[in-house]
Design a protein around this motif. Structure first.
Motif, mmCIF file in Angstrom:
data_model
loop_
_atom_site.group_PDB
_atom_site.id
_atom_site.type_symbol
_atom_site.label_atom_id
_atom_site.label_comp_id
_atom_site.label_asym_id
_atom_site.label_seq_id
_atom_site.Cartn_x
_atom_site.Cartn_y
_atom_site.Cartn_z
ATOM 1 N N GLN A 194 -17.261 -13.598 -42.783
ATOM 2 C CA GLN A 194 -18.005 -12.644 -43.607
ATOM 3 C C GLN A 194 -19.505 -12.709 -43.293
ATOM 4 O OE1 GLN A 194 -18.628 -14.358 -47.949
ATOM 5 N NE2 GLN A 194 -16.471 -14.600 -47.367
ATOM 6 N N TYR B 158 -15.561 -4.201 -57.351
ATOM 7 C CA TYR B 158 -16.428 -4.154 -56.170
ATOM 8 C C TYR B 158 -16.442 -2.751 -55.569
ATOM 9 C CZ TYR B 158 -16.326 -9.195 -56.641
ATOM 10 O OH TYR B 158 -16.455 -10.477 -57.136
ATOM 11 N N PHE C 102 -23.731 -13.330 -54.430
ATOM 12 C CA PHE C 102 -22.960 -12.413 -55.279
ATOM 13 C C PHE C 102 -23.634 -12.260 -56.642
ATOM 14 C CE2 PHE C 102 -19.804 -14.023 -52.272
ATOM 15 C CZ PHE C 102 -19.181 -12.853 -51.881
ATOM 16 N N GLU D 102 -14.237 -4.521 -48.455
ATOM 17 C CA GLU D 102 -14.958 -5.527 -47.662
ATOM 18 C C GLU D 102 -15.714 -6.499 -48.557
ATOM 19 O OE1 GLU D 102 -14.272 -2.005 -45.015
ATOM 20 O OE2 GLU D 102 -14.936 -2.298 -47.094
ATOM 21 N N GLU D 103 -16.317 -5.969 -49.623
ATOM 22 C CA GLU D 103 -17.071 -6.812 -50.550
ATOM 23 C C GLU D 103 -16.137 -7.615 -51.454
ATOM 24 O OE1 GLU D 103 -20.849 -4.467 -51.995
ATOM 25 O OE2 GLU D 103 -19.350 -3.042 -51.229
ATOM 26 N N LYS E 61 -26.580 -9.922 -56.200
ATOM 27 C CA LYS E 61 -26.230 -8.550 -55.845
ATOM 28 C C LYS E 61 -25.516 -7.810 -56.973
ATOM 29 C CE LYS E 61 -24.003 -5.886 -52.145
ATOM 30 N NZ LYS E 61 -23.291 -5.981 -50.831
ATOM 31 N N TYR E 62 -24.602 -8.516 -57.679
ATOM 32 C CA TYR E 62 -23.743 -7.847 -58.664
ATOM 33 C C TYR E 62 -24.043 -8.231 -60.114
ATOM 34 C CZ TYR E 62 -21.102 -7.210 -54.330
ATOM 35 O OH TYR E 62 -20.723 -6.918 -53.046
ATOM 36 N N GLY F 57 -22.305 -10.459 -47.178
ATOM 37 C CA GLY F 57 -21.466 -10.189 -48.337
ATOM 38 C C GLY F 57 -20.282 -9.283 -48.080
ATOM 39 N N GLU F 58 -19.877 -9.128 -46.814
ATOM 40 C CA GLU F 58 -18.725 -8.297 -46.485
ATOM 41 C C GLU F 58 -17.885 -8.983 -45.414
ATOM 42 O OE1 GLU F 58 -19.647 -4.274 -45.486
ATOM 43 O OE2 GLU F 58 -21.095 -4.021 -47.120
#
Length: 281
Positions: A159, A65, A48, A69-70, A51-52, A162-163
């Motif tokens: 998951q 998000y 995470f 899903e994320e 990615k974010y 990441g989803e």
């Protein structure tokens, strides 16, 4: 220091009522730091982070998000991180051991639900900002709070990349909108019947110990956390027979002059202090 510990223990043992106030410092003593970009965060939430580009659990809670899903991938991962161990930590076990035979109530801004995990009953607990295992409608369309353990566990386990699978995303039974974890992350945080009942129980406890020997035991509450610290200090000042006991580290340990004569502060690791108090009990 032993003399100060003895004084704390005597105040607890003689108290007619104990109000425990807990914040992030207590969680840190357990090894959980929701504000830190530390090795534990990178180990459990590194994907995470990459990615974010957020750098703590608390930032992840407030992140917008791109998809449900994320979003649920993060919150189910957080749930798993907080509660994957079914046994309470030594810190929480010692705290419970210290007060279990007393008349007590807990108010906390921690969201990990470790008090109930340690045996503190729901009826003696006010979680001001919710906790990670309960769900509410994302729009707050009705007052009910729902247990989320089953679905959060499934999402944590299933998951990928990441989803979470879309079929696992919980929906509101009233308006068919998505649910969300019952945490104060936006204006829709539900202060419904359950929250209000806990708040009233907290206020009722304080009213019932008015004029009696009251201990306000503050654990790891930072200076900026006015949800807990300010009411504790005001109550200490107002109640003739109150004692304010605060456990914290360094500059976070603060006692104003107006209540200094009725206060005890211990600068140190909360885990070690609680262990010592239980040993001396």
């Amino acid at each position: 220091m032993i003399e100060k510990y003895s004084k704390v223990l005597t105040k607890i043992q003689e108290a007619d009522g104990i109000v425990i106030g807990a914040s992030n410092g207590l969680s840190i003593s357990e090894g959980i730091h929701i504000f830190a970009d530390n090795s534990s965060f990178r180990e459990h939430f590194g994907d995470f982070r990459e990615k974010y580009s957020f750098h703590s659990i608390i930032q992840g809670c407030f992140y917008h998000y791109p998809s449900q899903e994320e979003k649920w991938a993060f919150f189910s991962r957080m749930y798993d991180y907080f509660l994957y161990k079914t046994e309470a930590s030594p810190v929480m076990k010692n705290l419970y051991e210290l007060v279990k035979d007393k008349n007590y109530f807990v108010v906390t801004s921690n969201i990990d639900d470790h008090f109930r995990q340690a045996g503190f009953p729901k009826e003696r607990l006010f979680e001001v900002e919710g906790n990670c295992r309960n769900l509410q409608c994302v729009n707050g369309c009705h007052n009910q709070i729902y247990p989320g353990d089953d679905i959060l566990s499934k999402m944590a386990q299933k998951q990928e990349n990441g989803e979470v699978p879309p079929a696992l995303i919980p929906k509101c039974s009233q308006c068919d909108s998505p649910m969300q974890v019952h945490l104060e992350v936006d204006r829709h945080f539900l202060k419904g019947e359950s929250w209000q009942a806990s708040y009233q129980a907290y206020q009722g406890f304080i009213e019932n110990v008015h004029g009696k020997r009251l201990v306000l035991l503050e654990l790891g509450v930072g200076a900026r956390n006015q949800l807990i610290k300010a009411p504790f200090m005001n109550l200490t000042n107002r109640e003739e027979n109150a004692t304010y006991i605060t456990l914290n580290k360094g500059r976070e340990l603060y006692i104003p002059d107006v209540i200094s004569a009725k206060s005890i502060g211990i600068d140190g690791d909360i885990a070690e202090v609680l262990q010592q108090l239980v040993y001396m009990k």
